[in-house]
Design a protein around this motif. Structure first.
Motif, mmCIF file in Angstrom:
data_model
loop_
_atom_site.group_PDB
_atom_site.id
_atom_site.type_symbol
_atom_site.label_atom_id
_atom_site.label_comp_id
_atom_site.label_asym_id
_atom_site.label_seq_id
_atom_site.Cartn_x
_atom_site.Cartn_y
_atom_site.Cartn_z
ATOM 1 N N GLU A 108 -12.304 -39.410 4.119
ATOM 2 C CA GLU A 108 -12.332 -38.644 5.179
ATOM 3 C C GLU A 108 -13.123 -39.074 6.459
ATOM 4 O O GLU A 108 -13.116 -38.360 7.487
ATOM 5 C CB GLU A 108 -12.822 -37.352 4.441
ATOM 6 C CG GLU A 108 -11.785 -36.871 3.448
ATOM 7 C CD GLU A 108 -12.569 -35.646 2.728
ATOM 8 O OE1 GLU A 108 -13.349 -35.123 3.247
ATOM 9 O OE2 GLU A 108 -11.901 -35.342 1.734
ATOM 10 N N LEU A 109 -13.908 -39.972 6.362
ATOM 11 C CA LEU A 109 -14.948 -40.441 7.233
ATOM 12 C C LEU A 109 -15.016 -41.886 7.473
ATOM 13 O O LEU A 109 -14.561 -42.697 6.730
ATOM 14 C CB LEU A 109 -16.295 -39.861 7.045
ATOM 15 C CG LEU A 109 -16.742 -38.590 6.666
ATOM 16 C CD1 LEU A 109 -18.046 -38.479 6.219
ATOM 17 C CD2 LEU A 109 -16.509 -37.711 7.935
ATOM 18 N N SER A 110 -15.154 -42.447 8.737
ATOM 19 C CA SER A 110 -15.373 -43.659 9.387
ATOM 20 C C SER A 110 -16.828 -43.708 9.643
ATOM 21 O O SER A 110 -17.397 -43.121 10.509
ATOM 22 C CB SER A 110 -14.375 -43.976 10.459
ATOM 23 O OG SER A 110 -14.472 -45.308 10.826
ATOM 24 N N CYS A 111 -17.321 -44.796 9.077
ATOM 25 C CA CYS A 111 -18.854 -45.144 9.300
ATOM 26 C C CYS A 111 -19.071 -46.390 9.699
ATOM 27 O O CYS A 111 -18.393 -47.307 9.458
ATOM 28 C CB CYS A 111 -19.645 -44.726 8.253
ATOM 29 S SG CYS A 111 -19.608 -43.203 7.508
ATOM 30 N N TYR A 112 -20.165 -46.380 10.663
ATOM 31 C CA TYR A 112 -20.625 -47.780 10.982
ATOM 32 C C TYR A 112 -22.225 -47.809 11.229
ATOM 33 O O TYR A 112 -22.800 -46.863 11.285
ATOM 34 C CB TYR A 112 -20.006 -48.328 12.201
ATOM 35 C CG TYR A 112 -20.307 -47.576 13.528
ATOM 36 C CD1 TYR A 112 -21.227 -47.791 14.346
ATOM 37 C CD2 TYR A 112 -19.240 -46.663 13.818
ATOM 38 C CE1 TYR A 112 -21.334 -47.029 15.443
ATOM 39 C CE2 TYR A 112 -19.463 -45.816 14.832
ATOM 40 C CZ TYR A 112 -20.437 -46.190 15.752
ATOM 41 O OH TYR A 112 -20.788 -45.224 16.924
ATOM 42 N N THR A 113 -22.821 -49.023 11.011
ATOM 43 C CA THR A 113 -24.306 -48.929 11.007
ATOM 44 C C THR A 113 -24.525 -49.162 12.562
ATOM 45 O O THR A 113 -24.132 -50.011 13.043
ATOM 46 C CB THR A 113 -24.709 -50.170 10.169
ATOM 47 O OG1 THR A 113 -24.465 -50.252 8.874
ATOM 48 C CG2 THR A 113 -26.489 -50.228 10.253
ATOM 49 N N LEU A 114 -25.420 -48.315 12.861
ATOM 50 C CA LEU A 114 -25.945 -48.364 14.328
ATOM 51 C C LEU A 114 -27.246 -49.209 14.316
ATOM 52 O O LEU A 114 -27.358 -49.848 15.388
ATOM 53 C CB LEU A 114 -26.605 -46.870 14.903
ATOM 54 C CG LEU A 114 -25.343 -45.937 14.947
ATOM 55 C CD1 LEU A 114 -26.050 -44.549 15.176
ATOM 56 C CD2 LEU A 114 -24.495 -46.158 16.081
ATOM 57 N N ASP A 115 -28.045 -49.050 13.308
ATOM 58 C CA ASP A 115 -29.344 -49.864 13.458
ATOM 59 C C ASP A 115 -29.757 -50.172 11.975
ATOM 60 O O ASP A 115 -29.428 -49.373 11.189
ATOM 61 C CB ASP A 115 -30.331 -49.303 14.306
ATOM 62 C CG ASP A 115 -31.588 -50.024 14.559
ATOM 63 O OD1 ASP A 115 -31.416 -51.315 14.463
ATOM 64 O OD2 ASP A 115 -32.636 -49.602 14.831
ATOM 65 N N SER A 116 -30.552 -51.418 11.622
ATOM 66 C CA SER A 116 -30.909 -51.435 10.430
ATOM 67 C C SER A 116 -32.330 -52.032 10.658
ATOM 68 O O SER A 116 -32.304 -53.076 11.528
ATOM 69 C CB SER A 116 -30.256 -52.152 9.491
ATOM 70 O OG SER A 116 -29.928 -53.515 9.899
#
Length: 134
Positions: A108-116
């Motif tokens: 149901e969701l699409s995610c990506y890493t903004l910062d680590s």
């Protein structure tokens, strides 16, 4: 004056992992406005919600916690138990490694890493993840 020590002990326990996960480093992940400290040990993952939310129901929190556990562990979450503050997930890592594509960890969701980054205060890995409904 006697009540000060018990009060401090209760307040100190508000952000404490469960006994099975004590001593493990936490990865901080934010999913759809909920921030979790996620710890993984074997086939279990724990998501401790650390942000304030007004009257959260466990249904939406359960989905966000599962996603946070999938992002950190790299495995699918078969089941989530617990409550709005502390959720434990049973992981299904399949044979030989991660079972999910981290760019789409949930249907149901699409995610990506903004910062680590490594937190200078705690020395733990912090992930800032942005998720949007598909």
């Amino acid at each position: 004056m006697r009540w000060i020590l018990p009060l401090l002990m209760v307040l100190a326990a508000c952000n404490t992992p469960g006994p099975h996960f004590r001593g493990l480093p936490a990865t901080t992940v934010t999913v759809d406005g909920s921030t979790f400290d996620v710890r993984v040990r074997g086939r279990l993952a724990e998501a401790l919600r650390t942000n304030m939310e007004y009257a959260p129901r466990f249904g939406p929190i359960r989905q966000r916690a599962a996603m946070a556990m999938e992002i950190v562990s790299g495995c699918k979450v078969k089941e989530v138990r617990g409550d709005q503050a502390l959720a434990t997930g049973i992981l299904d890592c399949g044979k030989g490694g991660p079972a999910i594509d981290r760019s789409l960890p949930h249907d149901e969701l699409s995610c990506y890493t903004l910062d680590s980054y490594i937190s200078p205060a705690t020395g733990e890995l912090v992930l800032d993840v942005d998720c949007t409904p598909i």
